[in-house]
Design an enzyme around this catalytic site. Structure first.
Site, PDB file in Angstrom:
ATOM      1  N   GLU A 108       4.066  -0.872  -2.703  1.00  0.00           N
ATOM      2  CA  GLU A 108       2.812  -0.230  -3.060  1.00  0.00           C
ATOM      3  C   GLU A 108       2.638  -0.209  -4.572  1.00  0.00           C
ATOM      4  OE1 GLU A 108       4.338   3.694  -1.184  1.00  0.00           O
ATOM      5  OE2 GLU A 108       2.939   4.282  -2.768  1.00  0.00           O
ATOM      6  N   CYS A 155       5.243   3.687   2.077  1.00  0.00           N
ATOM      7  CA  CYS A 155       6.679   3.475   1.984  1.00  0.00           C
ATOM      8  C   CYS A 155       7.274   2.640   3.097  1.00  0.00           C
ATOM      9  CB  CYS A 155       7.406   4.821   1.934  1.00  0.00           C
ATOM     10  SG  CYS A 155       6.949   5.779   0.480  1.00  0.00           S
ATOM     11  N   HIS A 181      13.821   7.147   6.288  1.00  0.00           N
ATOM     12  CA  HIS A 181      13.072   7.158   5.041  1.00  0.00           C
ATOM     13  C   HIS A 181      13.421   8.459   4.333  1.00  0.00           C
ATOM     14  CE1 HIS A 181      10.069   6.881   2.015  1.00  0.00           C
ATOM     15  NE2 HIS A 181       9.436   7.951   2.440  1.00  0.00           N
TER      16      HIS A 181
END
Lengths: 385, 358, 137
Positions: B85, B117, B240
């Site tokens: 990103e 993400c 994550h």
């Protein structure tokens, strides 16, 4: 082949000449040279300049000079060899005389650097003397490339920073009484060692300043004697090239082109280094001045600093070097420098060097270096009386 | 989701820039005391990209490491996909610069992926599809970022730089087989960045339960139900990791003991590398995993969605592990910087040259 | 007035040696150099073949730049170096991931891809292989 003589010279002061554009510089030096030669026409003009396109948005300087000197109609060309443009222009003019096609040629070296006020831009312009895509791409400045050579030299011969300071100190001492010089104040070793680093190990006071200036010569095949009964022959000249980038040089510390140009120029003039009474070397940085002295055969490799420190290079020394202050203090308007050097040798031999005059010189040489030694022009002048 | 032909990770590579800034210094720059936030975030320091680094250069080194482990000639890569990103160009694919630099360009497919993400794990799924369907033999998937937290914003404590790359190919050649994947996406506006705005915006607490936890749990449970596995079947669970707290909590929620979660926790020492986050955690685990180990990997991307993977380590891992630097090697060379260097690296201010000065 | 402005086509044209250290080797005298060229600078032969140069080497000489050319102001100060690669080939490059005072002649370095020049906020990015102290493992 015909001989070549210098019959007139002219130059401007060197500095940030805000009120002088390219045409003013060309006219001042060019007309002074014509006046000294006692003529108002020439058969061709060669203009030595490096960066007029980049810095002044002006190319086509041959026609430009002819126009502003009121000489449109004659052949006129710009000659470029980076910082060797001046010497290269003189060589071209000498070749033109020798060819038999021209009877009188005007050579003008000119550079107008102060119109670009940001140093980053001037740095970028100067760097075009080196390899654009393979040295400049990495962010190299011209100073940084010379810095690498200085490191290698200091490494090889075990020199300290002080050993390099003697040349700039002498240059400033000499320029003090030269009216057209750019930097006319003395410096000492303490000031030299404390000046800020530009590209290590080259400091501000090791590096020639940037400035505007123009110098000019009139060349002719006939040895018209001046009032003192002296004429000055452009007795020898040659140019040699070496690889553009430092990383492709065979030996980093050998200025091959400088050695070869000197050898061939000396051969043409039928002299050896011991015949020299005065020399102008290209001390854009002290390392380059030292390497020039080696290439001219005046000192042994690694010994240039001793020669300068001992006083032998002073105006009254065994072989005066840059009696007017050299690139470091007289100044270095890049494309004009080579012509300044030869004007200075000429005036030395003609006895017209004023306070910079060295005692009774008969033979003088100028070494003008383009790039980091990729195009070197050596010119030898001889007094004929 | 299972491919027709079994596929796996033939080589993996990680990369983290050498500079770090301590949380205390990030807080102090804005007149705050880090002790107020420490336990909520459980992060000590974050990585700062060097002045000449960006997502492409990070992807490059991670990819070179992956290729070294894979032992595959770059020209054999049929796909080069980069998920990020923080693209160097908003329009111009990072993947083609990467392909050219690796010597993989020409007859290959390249694309950049964006899904906050989880762009990196999407790139992995896409390559899995190309390899598993027989369309290509090997493909490269990268997740990397030089994420920017808005100055003084809570995300500034964690947004960092780093990346991981994976050469995906036939299972028999793999150091770890990707047995199956399960994705779960919804339209949940927890964190976003509009096109012409420099820094992302986020919904603070809204990024927690409705976003991070809901999607990770949904994807993890979905995968485990489909495969009939439970937390006991896995040796490692890599999630994550926007901070040090969330992955520990979601691990607990799913029933994983902390010793299975902690080896894959990298955020406390390098910060949240966004598209690199869960993937860097995966590389840290692959650096130490043994043949037969099973890994659950679950990414999360704001917007929102999660990709879950069931990965089984093979014998090959011992052969290839040492062929490239490990995640730990990039930790050991760290050098601390202060906020002034950080601000410069993040280009928080313009230099005169940027605005055409004389 | 204008100085060195990054132009677009060379960014692509110079890729082989900037991204991949691709150069040439003279088939007659063995001299290696980059970028590719048509004539050997040592022996003048036109028989040159493509080679990919090694990615590791050691620093021969270096300098730290404080007065940068246009376009490189953001990175000041940076170190430029003549590096001798493992096969003896000499190249000119920038060093990265190292403090200037930590650089010493003979230091072992390895190639890494980094940004070299960015054309402001809207212009193209030129990447190239710089060298950093070899990573310890």
């Amino acid at each position: 082949m015909r001989k070549v003589y210098v019959v007139g010279s002219g130059l401007t002061s060197i500095g940030a000449l805000w009120n002088y554009g390219l045409r003013d510089l060309i006219a001042e030096a060019g007309l002074a040279a014509l006046d000294e030669a006692g003529v108002d026409r020439v058969d061709a003009i060669f203009v030595g300049n490096m960066m007029s396109g980049i810095l002044n948005a002006q190319e086509n300087l041959g026609a430009y000079a002819a126009d502003y000197l009121g000489l449109s109609g004659i052949p006129a060309f710009k000659v470029e060899a980076a910082c060797g443009s001046g010497g290269a222009a003189v060589m071209n003019a000498a070749m033109a005389i020798k060819s038999g096609l021209f009877e009188r040629v005007l050579v003008i070296g000119v550079e107008k650097m102060s119109d670009v006020t940001a140093t980053e831009d001037v740095t970028s312009a100067l760097a075009t003397a080196s390899e654009a895509e393979y040295e400049l791409f990495w962010g190299a400045s011209f100073v940084s490339l010379n810095a690498l050579i200085m490191r290698a030299y200091a490494d090889r011969y075990g020199l300290s920073e002080e050993d390099f300071g003697w040349l700039p100190i002498l240059m400033h001492k000499n320029a003090k009484d030269v009216p057209y010089a750019q930097l006319r104040f003395p410096i000492d070793m303490e000031a030299y060692l404390k000046s800020p680093m530009i590209a290590e190990p080259i400091r501000l006071l090791d590096s020639a300043p940037t400035g505007d200036g123009a110098a000019a010569l009139v060349l002719s095949p006939s040895d018209t004697k001046n009032e003192e009964g002296v004429s000055v022959e452009l007795a020898g000249f040659w140019s040699s090239t070496d690889t553009m980038a430092l990383y492709t040089r065979e030996e980093l510390l050998e200025l091959k082109a400088a050695k070869l140009a000197a050898k061939r120029a000396f051969e043409m003039a039928n002299i050896s280094p011991s015949d020299l009474d005065v020399v102008e070397v290209h001390d854009a940085f002290s390392i380059m001045g030292y390497l020039n002295l080696e290439a001219l055969g005046i000192v042994e490799p690694g010994k240039a600093h001793e020669f300068v420190k001992s006083g032998d290079a002073e105006r009254n020394g065994s072989l005066p070097v840059n009696p007017e202050g050299g690139l470091k203090a007289r100044g270095h308007p890049v494309g004009a420098t080579g012509v300044y050097q030869i004007v200075e040798v000429y005036r030395q031999l003609a006895g017209k060097a004023g306070s910079a005059q060295v005692p009774d010189p008969n033979v003088g040489a100028a070494m003008n270096v383009g790039g980091t030694g990729s195009n070197v022009i050596v010119t030898v002048l001889r007094r004929v009386s | 989701m299972r491919p027709n032909k079994p596929v796996g990770i033939v080589g993996w590579g990680s990369y983290v820039p050498m500079f770090r800034i301590k949380e205390e210094d990030l807080a102090a720059a804005w007149g705050r005391e880090w002790s107020r936030f420490a336990s909520g975030l459980m992060v000590y320091e974050k990585s700062v990209p060097g002045l000449d680094e960006d997502t492409l250069t990070i992807s490059y080194e991670a990819a070179m490491n992956a290729l070294a482990r894979a032992g595959v000639d770059p020209i054999e890569l049929g796909a080069v996909y980069v998920g990020t990103e923080s693209k160097p160009y908003a329009v111009k694919p990072t993947s083609t610069i990467l392909a050219e630099a690796l010597g993989a360009s020409g007859a290959t497919t390249g694309a950049d992926f964006e899904f906050a993400c989880k762009a990196g794990t999407e790139a992995i799924q896409a390559v899995m599809g190309l390899v598993g369907s027989g369309m290509i033999k090997y493909g490269l998937a990268v997740g990397a970022d030089t994420s920017q937290g808005a100055p003084g914003d809570p995300l500034e404590y964690t947004a960092s730089a780093g990346g991981a790359a994976f050469v995906i190919g036939p299972a028999p050649e793999s150091a770890a087989v990707i047995v199956a994947s399960y994705s779960y996406v919804t339209d949940t506006p927890d964190f976003w960045r509009r096109a012409l705005v420099k820094y992302p915006a986020h919904g603070r607490a809204f990024t927690g339960r409705p976003a991070y936890f809901h999607h990770i749990v949904s994807a993890a449970k979905g995968l485990m139900e489909e495969l009939g596995t439970t937390p006991e079947d896995y040796d490692y669970a890599v999630f994550h990791q926007p901070n040090g707290k969330f992955p520990r909590r979601v691990g607990k929620m799913l029933g994983f003991p902390m010793e299975k979660v902690e080896p894959g926790l990298v955020t406390p020492v390098v910060g949240n590398t966004y598209s690199g986050s869960s993937l860097l955690g995966l590389t840290a685990v692959l650096d130490i995993a043994k043949p037969g180990d099973k890994i659950l990997l679950v990414s999360f991307g704001s917007g929102a969605g999660s990709d879950a993977f069931h990965i089984e380590v093979t014998e090959k891992i011992e052969e290839v592990r040492d062929r490239a630097p490990k995640f730990r090697d990039y930790l050991e060379r760290k050098v601390y910087v202060g906020y002034p260097f950080y601000a410069r690296s993040m280009r928080m201010y313009k230099m005169p040259a940027d605005v055409g000065a004389y | 007035m204008w100085a060195y402005i990054p132009s677009i086509p060379p960014i692509k044209r110079e890729i082989p040696h900037r991204y991949r250290l691709e150069g040439v080797e003279c088939e007659e005298c063995g001299h290696r150099t980059l970028p590719s060229r048509r004539v050997c600078p040592r022996c003048g032969s036109r028989k040159l073949k493509k080679v990919t140069l090694p990615r590791r080497g050691r620093v021969l000489y270096h300098t730290t730049l404080h007065a940068t050319p246009r376009g490189y102001e953001f990175y000041e100060p940076y170190v430029l170096a003549l590096v001798e690669l493992e096969d003896g080939t000499k190249i000119f490059t920038q060093l990265t991931d190292v403090k200037p005072e930590q650089v010493s002649p003979g230091m072992e370095v390895e190639a890494v891809l980094r940004k070299v020049r960015v054309g402001g906020e809207g212009g193209p990015i030129a990447y190239g292989l710089k060298f950093r102290p070899t990573l310890k493992r």
